[in-house]
Structure formats: structure tokens, C-alpha cells
Motif scaffolding. Structure first.
Motif, short mmCIF file in Angstrom:
data_model
loop_
_atom_site.label_atom_id
_atom_site.label_comp_id
_atom_site.label_asym_id
_atom_site.label_seq_id
_atom_site.Cartn_x
_atom_site.Cartn_y
_atom_site.Cartn_z
N GLY A 143 0.83 -1.20 0.00
CA GLY A 143 0.00 0.00 0.00
C GLY A 143 0.86 1.25 0.00
N GLY A 144 0.29 2.30 0.52
CA GLY A 144 0.98 3.59 0.58
C GLY A 144 0.21 4.68 -0.13
N GLY A 145 -0.57 4.29 -1.14
CA GLY A 145 -1.37 5.27 -1.88
C GLY A 145 -2.83 4.90 -1.96
N LEU A 146 -3.27 4.06 -1.04
CA LEU A 146 -4.64 3.55 -1.09
C LEU A 146 -5.63 4.49 -0.41
CD1 LEU A 146 -3.88 -0.21 -0.42
CD2 LEU A 146 -4.74 0.78 -2.55
N TYR A 147 -5.65 5.72 -0.88
CA TYR A 147 -6.65 6.68 -0.41
C TYR A 147 -7.68 6.86 -1.52
CZ TYR A 147 -9.01 10.94 0.97
OH TYR A 147 -9.98 11.86 1.28
N ILE A 148 -8.90 6.39 -1.29
CA ILE A 148 -9.96 6.53 -2.28
C ILE A 148 -10.84 7.70 -1.87
CG2 ILE A 148 -11.93 5.44 -3.39
CD1 ILE A 148 -10.64 2.75 -2.96
N ASP A 149 -10.83 8.74 -2.67
CA ASP A 149 -11.64 9.93 -2.40
C ASP A 149 -13.11 9.52 -2.32
OD1 ASP A 149 -12.42 12.50 -2.06
OD2 ASP A 149 -11.56 13.27 -3.92
N PRO A 150 -13.77 9.74 -1.18
CA PRO A 150 -15.11 9.16 -0.96
C PRO A 150 -16.25 9.93 -1.60
CG PRO A 150 -14.43 10.37 0.99
CD PRO A 150 -13.27 10.46 0.01
N VAL A 151 -16.23 10.05 -2.92
CA VAL A 151 -17.33 10.73 -3.61
C VAL A 151 -18.50 9.79 -3.84
CG1 VAL A 151 -15.90 12.46 -4.73
CG2 VAL A 151 -16.27 10.26 -5.85
N PHE A 152 -18.24 8.48 -3.76
CA PHE A 152 -19.31 7.48 -3.89
C PHE A 152 -19.46 6.74 -2.57
CE2 PHE A 152 -17.62 7.71 -8.30
CZ PHE A 152 -18.79 8.14 -8.93
N PRO A 153 -20.62 6.15 -2.31
CA PRO A 153 -20.75 5.26 -1.15
C PRO A 153 -19.79 4.09 -1.29
CG PRO A 153 -22.91 5.78 -2.10
CD PRO A 153 -21.89 6.28 -3.07
N ASP A 154 -19.56 3.38 -0.19
CA ASP A 154 -18.66 2.22 -0.22
C ASP A 154 -19.09 1.24 -1.32
OD1 ASP A 154 -17.23 3.26 1.85
OD2 ASP A 154 -18.19 2.03 3.39
N TYR A 155 -18.11 0.67 -2.00
CA TYR A 155 -18.41 -0.29 -3.06
C TYR A 155 -17.36 -1.40 -3.05
CZ TYR A 155 -14.82 2.48 -5.54
OH TYR A 155 -13.67 3.14 -5.89
N ASP A 156 -17.64 -2.47 -3.78
CA ASP A 156 -16.72 -3.61 -3.85
C ASP A 156 -15.51 -3.21 -4.70
OD1 ASP A 156 -15.58 -6.09 -3.76
OD2 ASP A 156 -16.88 -6.97 -5.30
N VAL A 157 -14.38 -3.03 -4.05
CA VAL A 157 -13.16 -2.61 -4.74
C VAL A 157 -12.55 -3.80 -5.46
CG1 VAL A 157 -10.86 -1.63 -4.48
CG2 VAL A 157 -12.75 -0.80 -3.06
N LYS A 158 -12.19 -3.59 -6.72
CA LYS A 158 -11.53 -4.64 -7.50
C LYS A 158 -10.22 -4.10 -8.08
CE LYS A 158 -15.69 -7.21 -8.82
NZ LYS A 158 -15.36 -8.43 -8.05
N ALA A 159 -9.36 -5.01 -8.45
CA ALA A 159 -8.10 -4.65 -9.09
C ALA A 159 -7.76 -5.71 -10.13
CB ALA A 159 -6.98 -4.54 -8.06
N ILE A 160 -6.97 -5.30 -11.11
CA ILE A 160 -6.38 -6.25 -12.05
C ILE A 160 -5.11 -6.79 -11.42
CG2 ILE A 160 -5.25 -6.48 -14.29
CD1 ILE A 160 -7.10 -4.24 -15.30
N VAL A 161 -5.00 -8.11 -11.36
CA VAL A 161 -3.82 -8.75 -10.79
C VAL A 161 -3.23 -9.67 -11.85
CG1 VAL A 161 -2.90 -10.15 -8.90
CG2 VAL A 161 -4.88 -8.65 -8.50
N SER A 162 -2.03 -9.35 -12.31
CA SER A 162 -1.47 -10.10 -13.43
C SER A 162 0.01 -9.78 -13.60
CB SER A 162 -2.21 -9.76 -14.72
OG SER A 162 -1.64 -10.42 -15.83
N ARG A 163 0.74 -10.71 -14.25
CA ARG A 163 2.10 -10.42 -14.69
C ARG A 163 2.14 -10.10 -16.17
NH1 ARG A 163 6.56 -14.17 -11.54
NH2 ARG A 163 5.78 -13.73 -9.43
N GLU A 164 1.07 -10.43 -16.87
CA GLU A 164 0.98 -10.15 -18.29
C GLU A 164 0.13 -8.91 -18.51
OE1 GLU A 164 2.72 -11.79 -20.49
OE2 GLU A 164 3.49 -13.06 -18.88
#
Length: 401
Positions: A296-317
């Protein structure tokens, strides 16, 4: 909320960021910027603003005042910055984007006003009080300048984020203008407030705030007093599609920030002219139990929306495929974001060293993340141009250049 938009509207950016990270060119915990898209976004905003007779200042805090970003904005036709604080002003000036507006939202500390007047020479300087106006005027006089001051105004019913409050009573604006004109080293130039526009969660639209009406009423009072040629600075949720409404309301100055990288709330809901041009990239550190832990270190999500299911792309390709999406738990705002926790319960669990790409509305300047400017994505020739800290200062990474 913005990852789907990134995958759909700027997939080459996502793929380039992953490829550069896997090549050792981008560090984990980085806000990565598509400088080509930024330049194009700035150009479309600047063109529409010019058509409407609006002066434009660029806000750079959300992406860490990155010098490459500042230069891309300048190439796109916006040649002045608005500084959220003095550190922001110094970074933009150092990057070659002169300060057009200083002191709003954060006032200038008393003993730093001299440096601001001497070294930064802002076009406009916002003051919230008589004391702050005197400080700006005195500092400007000492270096032989007459500083144009904007009066931050407020009225009952106006909306301010908690901790943003302050300003002169709008009903007293004529007297305030006379007072500022009476200072040796300063002159009254206009009025400002924030936010002039806000995203409405219920209607999912951008709406004017009472502050915008307050600016209009104050401008009418000034006009009746013979002050017609004034600046009306109206920042907040600014993008190409909001400029006409601001001009119609009487604004003369606008200050796009998230609009420059396609992350205003409306960008998550509609395809606006600006492309998404920022993402947050990190990497998997280790696995424990049912989770993969990403730096982490930059995981600040500006709260303009209500809480939601956060997703990310996880890959080496390099990919934007749905199969690469993972659910992610990030620490609550009260905790330090040492790691994010990625769901690792699947046939193919994440591996240490995998790239992790988020799309969210960030505020890099309040984090300990890096900012990385990448050029050439639109040509298929991505190249890292800048790796900087949140103050826009170069970071030395031997393997990343």
C-alpha cells in the motif's frame, strides 16, 4: 469505480503500466499518469474554456504535482496552475507551470508570505480575512509588487467540507473590496468560493451549490457599486461538460483537477470528452491464509461514492481481461495502508511480484505514493518520463530509468 472505465476507454494505458512494472521501470505504490491522454484532456478543456471566455488554472494535487503532468497540461493549452497549498505552488513553479492562483483552499502561513510574493509571483492570491490580506499585501510591497487579491466569501447556507470553512461575509463584499484596495501592495481583483459545483449522489448528476449563487449575488452588489470588471473564481468538479453552466452563472475562472485525468464522479458514469489518464499500481508482496497482500501507501480513495466492492487487475501479463479482476479489501481510512488484501481463493492464486492495478479517484498528495509520468502510450511506445514523490521532486531509482 473507475477501473471499468480504464479497461474500456484506455486499455493500452493499463497494459503499458503492467508491462513497465514487470520490466522494473515503475515502482510499486505509484500513481501512474498517461501523459498523452493528459495533454489531450487539457486541450479539450482549454479549447472549450477559451470559447466561453473562461480563464483556466490547472489543479495538480490529485496526481502529486508531477512535473511531467504539469508539462503535459501546459502543452495542452493550460499555462497556469492553481495551488492547493504552498508546497503545491512550489512544485508547479519548479515544473514550469507558473502559479495563477495561490491561497485557495489553503491560506499562506504568515512567515512564508514573503517567499510566496518574492519567488512565486502569483497572478491571484486568495485571502480569507483582513489579517491574511495584510500579510499578502505587505509581502508584495516589500518586493515591489501590487498583488491582485481574491476575496473568499461565504454566506449562510453555503456548503463547505468540514475544515474548509472561512471567508468574508458575502453581504459585506463592497466594503471588503474597498478595504483590499486600500492596502499598500495589493488591490481587489475578484471573489471566489468552493465548491461551486458538486456531484449529487441521489440524482447522479453535477449540480450547482448555494456557493455559486452567493458568488452571483456578490457580483451583482459589486456591479451596483461600479465594480464590473472582476474575476469570479468558481472551482469544483470541473470538466468540459460543466464549463458552459459555470460561464452562464457568471464565472470567469475555472480550475479543472480531476477533469484533467478523467476522474470526476461523472466520468465514472458517462463517457465524457476526457479520457481516464491515471491509475494506481502496486504489486503482490506475499500470501497469507486466504489473501494475497499487496503493498500500500497510496490507497486513499476519495469518498465521492458510497462504499463499493473494490476490485483490481492482478497479473504479470499486460491485460485488461475480466479474468484478471480480483476483489480487494483495503484498510479503513483510520488505519495505515501498509497492505491491501486480495482474494486469493481460486484455482490460480496471485503470486508475489504480480502487478496490481486499481482505478479510483485518488488524492496522491495526502499519501506516501510515488507519481510516475509515462509518455508515448498513444503511439504504442510507452516510456517512463518522471518518477517523483508527492512534492513533485525526482526520486532516484537506478533500475527504473
Amino acid at each position: 469505480m473507475f477501473l471499468d472505465v480504464l479497461r474500456r476507454r484506455n486499455p493500452r494505458f493499463v497494459e503499458a503500466a503492467i508491462a513497465l512494472h514487470q520490466a522494473g521501470k515503475i515502482p510499486a505504490n505509484s500513481y501512474v499518469l498517461d501523459l498523452d491522454a493528459t495533454e489531450a484532456n487539457a486541450r479539450v478543456i482549454a479549447t472549450e474554456a477559451k470559447r466561453l471566455g473562461l480563464q483556466t488554472f490547472a489543479m495538480t494535487k490529485q496526481v502529486g504535482r508531477n512535473s511531467g503532468f504539469c508539462q503535459a497540461v501546459k502543452r495542452g493549452g493550460i499555462d497556469r496552475a492553481v495551488a492547493v497549498d504552498l508546497a503545491c505552488a512550489v512544485a508547479c513553479d519548479r515544473a514550469g507551470l507558473p502559479v495563477g492562483h495561490l491561497g485557495h483552499l489553503v491560506q499562506i502561513p504568515r512567515f512564508e508570505a514573503a517567499m510566496a510574493a518574492r519567488d512565486l509571483k502569483p497572478d491571484y492570491w486568495t485571502v480569507f480575512s483582513h489579517e491574511k490580506a495584510e500579510e499578502a499585501a505587505r509581502a508584495s510591497k516589500d518586493v515591489g509588487r501590487t498583488q491582485q487579491l481574491l476575496a473568499r466569501i461565504q454566506s449562510e447556507g453555503d456548503i463547505f467540507y468540514r475544515g474548509h470553512e472561512g471567508g468574508f461575509e458575502a453581504q459585506d463584499i463592497v466594503a471588503v473590496a474597498d478595504m483590499l484596495d486600500g492596502l499598500d501592495g495589493a488591490s481587489f481583483a475578484g471573489i471566489t468560493s468552493f465548491p461551486a459545483l458538486l456531484f449529487d449522489r441521489e440524482t447522479r448528476k453535477i449540480k450547482p451549490t448555494p456557493n455559486l449563487a452567493t458568488l452571483g449575488k456578490a457580483a451583482e452588489m459589486l456591479a451596483r457599486a461600479g465594480r464590473n470588471d472582476i474575476a469570479i473564481n468558481a472551482p469544483g468538479t470541473t470538466s468540459t461538460v460543466t464549463l458552459a453552466a459555470l460561464a452562464e452563472a457568471g464565472a470567469t475562472q475555472v480550475e479543472p483537477g480531476n477533469g484533467l485525468h478523467g476522474t470526476t464522479p461523472l466520468h465514472a458514469l458517462e463517457d465524457l470528452p476526457e479520457l481516464p489518464a491515471v491509475l494506481y499500481l502496486t504489486e503482490v508482496s506475499h500470501l497469507h491464509g486466504k489473501n494475497a497482500f499487496a503493498f500500500g501507501g497510496g490507497l486513499y480513495i476519495d469518498p465521492v461514492f458510497p462504499d463499493y466492492d473494490v476490485k483490481a487487475i492482478v497479473s504479470r501479463e499486460p491485460t485488461t481481461a475480466e479474468a484478471a479482476l480480483r476483489s480487494v479489501e483495503i484498510p479503513p481510512p483510520l488505519a495505515i495502508d501498509y497492505y491491501a488484501m486480495i482474494d486469493a481463493v481460486s484455482q490460480q492464486a496471485p503470486r508475489p511480484g504480480d502487478s496490481v492495478v486499481f482505478g479510483f479517484r485518488g488524492q496522491a498528495f495526502v499519501t506516501r505514493a510515488y507519481s510516475v509520468g509515462v509518455s508515448g502510450i498513444s503511439r504504442g511506445e510507452p516510456k517512463v518520463e518522471t518518477i517523483e514523490n508527492i512534492f513533485g521532486e525526482p526520486e532516484s531509482w537506478p533500475n527504473l530509468r
